[in-house]
Scaffold this motif. Structure first.
Motif, short mmCIF file in Angstrom:
data_model
loop_
_atom_site.label_atom_id
_atom_site.label_comp_id
_atom_site.label_asym_id
_atom_site.label_seq_id
_atom_site.Cartn_x
_atom_site.Cartn_y
_atom_site.Cartn_z
N ALA A 86 83.74 -22.18 40.03
CA ALA A 86 82.34 -21.92 39.70
C ALA A 86 81.57 -23.23 39.84
N VAL A 87 80.24 -23.11 40.00
CA VAL A 87 79.39 -24.27 40.24
C VAL A 87 78.23 -24.25 39.26
N LEU A 88 77.96 -25.41 38.65
CA LEU A 88 76.73 -25.62 37.89
C LEU A 88 75.79 -26.43 38.77
N LEU A 163 82.62 -16.39 33.89
CA LEU A 163 82.82 -16.39 35.34
C LEU A 163 84.20 -16.88 35.75
N LEU A 164 84.87 -17.63 34.89
CA LEU A 164 86.10 -18.31 35.27
C LEU A 164 87.28 -17.36 35.34
N PRO A 165 88.21 -17.61 36.27
CA PRO A 165 89.41 -16.76 36.35
C PRO A 165 90.23 -16.85 35.07
N LYS A 166 90.70 -15.70 34.60
CA LYS A 166 91.40 -15.65 33.32
C LYS A 166 92.85 -16.09 33.44
N ASP A 167 93.48 -15.90 34.59
CA ASP A 167 94.90 -16.22 34.72
C ASP A 167 95.18 -17.69 34.48
#
Length: 251
Positions: A86-88, A163-167
């Motif tokens: 993800a990008v800020l 937004l971040l992947p949970k794995d």
């Protein structure tokens, strides 16, 4: 060991990227000065919100064209975005939309990465209301925040971790606690003797910006490399300078 999800912090120079990284981490881990161009290399630090750990990548200001040094900094930013989950994307609420912001936004739209648009320096209600103008960048509604004062950063971070992947975050604390101590090797010396060139050669990638102008490296950059003898942490450092007579005198 599971890898942490990666969040790249990008934007044109002097919009407060390093200030936001320090705010999220809760302490000063990257250099902040009130002038553009202080950050040049990619700096990785761990952050956490609502129990979700992630890796923050602070980057230099991305500029289309520019000098040879600016182009090298921009390549570092692009590498950070390619590796990110993800990008800020930071813009300056006190300045409004600029041509440089539009260029960054166009590039980020093409990247296909999830992007949160952050209108930093929204230190009062008026600047928050004016953040609507950043809709023109085509990245949705901006989050009006003040990285310096912490104003309204919580809602932004709530949406970021969603937004971040949970794995990559399950049992993250246990995984990180299991990481053994890694021996570190610091590369030191006066400015412009080739520390960053050696660092890049040792880690096998262009991680630090290399330029023939003294003082290109402003902050330490570290990377863990797997070797036949085990992992080693290499640390590229800024050039050591002798104190001037003024520095040695009384305050």
């Amino acid at each position: 060991m599971k890898e942490l999800p990666v969040v790249a912090v990008v934007g044109r120079p002097n919009v407060g990227k390093s200030t936001l990284v320090n705010r999220i981490v809760g302490k000063q881990v990257v250099i902040v000065e009130d002038r553009p161009g202080v950050t040049r290399d990619r700096k990785e630090v761990e952050g956490e919100w609502l129990g979700v750990p992630f890796l923050l990548v602070d980057t230099g200001g991305w500029l289309p064209g520019g000098s040879d040094l600016e182009a090298k900094v921009s390549r570092q930013v692009e590498k950070g975005v390619r590796d990110a989950d993800a990008v800020l994307f930071l813009v300056d609420a006190a300045v409004g939309v600029t041509e440089e912001d539009a260029a960054v936004a166009e590039w980020l739209r093409r990247s296909g990465k999830p992007v949160l648009l952050i209108a930093n320096k929204a230190d009062n209600d008026r600047r928050e209301r004016e953040a609507w103008e950043f809709l023109s960048l085509g990245l949705g509604e901006a989050y009006p925040i003040s990285a310096l004062h912490g104003r309204r950063t919580g809602d932004m971070l709530d949406d970021l971790v969603a937004l971040l992947p949970k794995d990559g975050t399950e049992d993250g604390d246990a995984d990180r606690a299991a990481v053994p101590d890694v021996p570190g090797v610091a590369i030191v010396g006066r400015p412009n003797v080739g520390k960053s060139t050696l660092f890049n050669r040792l880690i096998g990638e262009e991680r630090s910006v290399v330029h023939d102008m003294p003082g290109t490296t402003r902050d330490s950059v570290d990377t863990v490399v797997e070797t036949p003898e085990g992992p080693i942490r290499y640390v590229d450092t800024a050039g050591m300078r002798r104190k001037s007579r003024i520095d040695d005198g009384p305050e």
